[in-house]
Motif scaffolding. Structure first.
Motif, PDB file in Angstrom:
ATOM      1  N   PHE A  66       0.858  -1.189   0.000  1.00  0.00           N
ATOM      2  CA  PHE A  66       0.000   0.000   0.000  1.00  0.00           C
ATOM      3  C   PHE A  66       0.893   1.238   0.000  1.00  0.00           C
ATOM      4  O   PHE A  66       1.503   1.565   1.014  1.00  0.00           O
ATOM      5  N   ASP A  67       1.041   1.881  -1.157  1.00  0.00           N
ATOM      6  CA  ASP A  67       1.866   3.092  -1.238  1.00  0.00           C
ATOM      7  C   ASP A  67       0.961   4.297  -0.962  1.00  0.00           C
ATOM      8  O   ASP A  67       0.039   4.579  -1.733  1.00  0.00           O
ATOM      9  N   THR A  68       1.219   4.993   0.144  1.00  0.00           N
ATOM     10  CA  THR A  68       0.301   6.057   0.572  1.00  0.00           C
ATOM     11  C   THR A  68       0.209   7.196  -0.450  1.00  0.00           C
ATOM     12  O   THR A  68      -0.873   7.735  -0.684  1.00  0.00           O
ATOM     13  N   CYS A  69       1.338   7.544  -1.075  1.00  0.00           N
ATOM     14  CA  CYS A  69       1.313   8.595  -2.102  1.00  0.00           C
ATOM     15  C   CYS A  69       0.483   8.132  -3.297  1.00  0.00           C
ATOM     16  O   CYS A  69      -0.369   8.854  -3.806  1.00  0.00           O
ATOM     17  N   HIS A  70       0.727   6.896  -3.730  1.00  0.00           N
ATOM     18  CA  HIS A  70       0.005   6.380  -4.900  1.00  0.00           C
ATOM     19  C   HIS A  70      -1.499   6.270  -4.631  1.00  0.00           C
ATOM     20  O   HIS A  70      -2.314   6.667  -5.471  1.00  0.00           O
ATOM     21  N   VAL A  71      -1.854   5.696  -3.463  1.00  0.00           N
ATOM     22  CA  VAL A  71      -3.273   5.496  -3.141  1.00  0.00           C
ATOM     23  C   VAL A  71      -3.987   6.853  -3.094  1.00  0.00           C
ATOM     24  O   VAL A  71      -5.090   7.017  -3.622  1.00  0.00           O
ATOM     25  N   LYS A 117      -0.783  11.554 -10.158  1.00  0.00           N
ATOM     26  CA  LYS A 117       0.527  12.065 -10.552  1.00  0.00           C
ATOM     27  C   LYS A 117       1.708  11.198 -10.101  1.00  0.00           C
ATOM     28  O   LYS A 117       2.651  10.998 -10.835  1.00  0.00           O
ATOM     29  N   ASP A 118       1.737  10.725  -8.847  1.00  0.00           N
ATOM     30  CA  ASP A 118       2.881   9.963  -8.330  1.00  0.00           C
ATOM     31  C   ASP A 118       4.148  10.796  -8.200  1.00  0.00           C
ATOM     32  O   ASP A 118       5.144  10.537  -8.854  1.00  0.00           O
ATOM     33  N   ARG A 119       4.096  11.825  -7.366  1.00  0.00           N
ATOM     34  CA  ARG A 119       5.305  12.565  -7.005  1.00  0.00           C
ATOM     35  C   ARG A 119       5.406  12.533  -5.483  1.00  0.00           C
ATOM     36  O   ARG A 119       4.622  13.159  -4.789  1.00  0.00           O
ATOM     37  N   HIS A 120       6.394  11.772  -4.975  1.00  0.00           N
ATOM     38  CA  HIS A 120       6.547  11.620  -3.530  1.00  0.00           C
ATOM     39  C   HIS A 120       7.054  12.916  -2.911  1.00  0.00           C
ATOM     40  O   HIS A 120       7.808  13.642  -3.531  1.00  0.00           O
ATOM     41  N   GLU A 121       6.668  13.141  -1.658  1.00  0.00           N
ATOM     42  CA  GLU A 121       7.149  14.305  -0.913  1.00  0.00           C
ATOM     43  C   GLU A 121       7.646  13.833   0.453  1.00  0.00           C
ATOM     44  O   GLU A 121       7.295  12.736   0.913  1.00  0.00           O
TER      45      GLU A 121
HETATM   46 ZN    ZN Z   1       5.819   6.290  -6.551  1.00  0.00          ZN
END
Ligand code: ZN
Ligand code: FE
Ligand code: FE
Length: 277
Positions: free
Chosen positions: A175-180, A223-227
């Protein structure tokens, strides 16, 4: 106990990764099985691996995560890329089988115009050809932001892949929190709801790892841009809520935030731990 680590460079081997993890207060880590943009996998140094397993045991490490390179696409419209990806998956799993406690995380793939249904069929068919009942590596399908023709931008697509896999006990979900968040699930205001949906559609027991990332963009942006943690639209409270959640708190958390060096991760881990006390 909180199981947390971050993505680390694998260029100096497993012992170096373990030492880096320990130095930042982590008890796990993630690494790319080969250059993320492609290329050959490095041969496993058995001596290095053996020493790492010893260090891991002495420092209460939990399972580590091997991440597939971005060049893997099991559902490309280009057959050459599909075959390359399937061979890569097979080769990578042969290597992770040398590690007793390991997850192999992969992006489901991008259908590149073939359509979601065809993509899902190709992904599950390739995985079915490769995984075996006797392997100890658990494959994790990562939840995606849904940019371009990415498959896995909603829970239904992940469930559809798993439904077609024969040896289901070897498949889990990351579960990728940015992606979800970017894909449109509001984990800031409706975390419980989102996880109940996940449970209904996929089954919460499939969830093994959380990629803990803040997001530069808004919910639904695809978008999929991690911060960095606390500097994006999920925010520090949102992230702490995720870690404390009853469905998630015993899972493995891996930071994939944009950092210049290890100190950035060290600060994030200590900041998170301080907020849990
Ligand atoms: Zn990503
Ligand atoms: Fe990933
Ligand atoms: Fe991720």
């Amino acid at each position: 106990m909180l199981n947390i680590g971050c993505h680390l460079s694998s260029s100096n081997g497993f012992v170096a990764m373990a030492q880096n993890a320990i130095s930042i207060g982590a008890n796990t880590f993630q690494y790319f099985t080969r250059n993320p943009r492609g290329g050959r996998a490095k041969e496993i140094d058995h001596d290095d691996l053996k020493k790492f397993l010893e260090i891991g045991k002495n420092n209460n490490f939990t399972s580590i995560i091997a991440h597939a390179p971005y060049t893997m696409n099991l559902c490309s419209s280009d057959e050459k890329i599909r075959i390359y990806s399937k061979n890569l998956l097979k080769d990578d799993i042969e290597k992770t089988e040398l590690i007793p406690n390991v997850y192999y995380n992969l992006h489901p793939g991008s259908h590149t115009g073939q359509g979601v249904k065809t993509g899902i069929n190709q992904i599950s068919a390739s995985i079915n050809e490769i995984i075996t009942k006797s392997q100890n590596t658990i494959l994790l399908l990562e939840t995606m932001a849904g940019k371009g023709s990415e498959i896995g931008g909603n829970f239904e697509e992940i469930a559809a892949i798993i439904n077609q896999i024969n040896i289901k006990e070897k498949i889990g979900v990351c579960f990728d929190t940015c992606h979800v968040y970017d894909s449109g699930y509001d984990i800031v205001n409706n975390l419980e709801n989102v996880l109940e949906k996940f449970d209904k559609i996929i089954g919460i027991s499939k969830l093994k790892v959380v990629h803990l990332n803040d997001s530069k963009n808004i919910c639904g942006s695809k978008k999929d841009r991690h911060e960095k943690i606390g500097q994006g639209n999920i925010g520090l409270n949102g992230i702490i809520n995720i870690i404390k959640n009853k469905y998630l708190r015993n899972l493995i958390f891996i930071l994939e935030t944009p950092q210049e060096n290890l100190n950035g991760y060290k600060d994030e881990i200590s900041n998170i731990k301080n907020h849990l006390n």
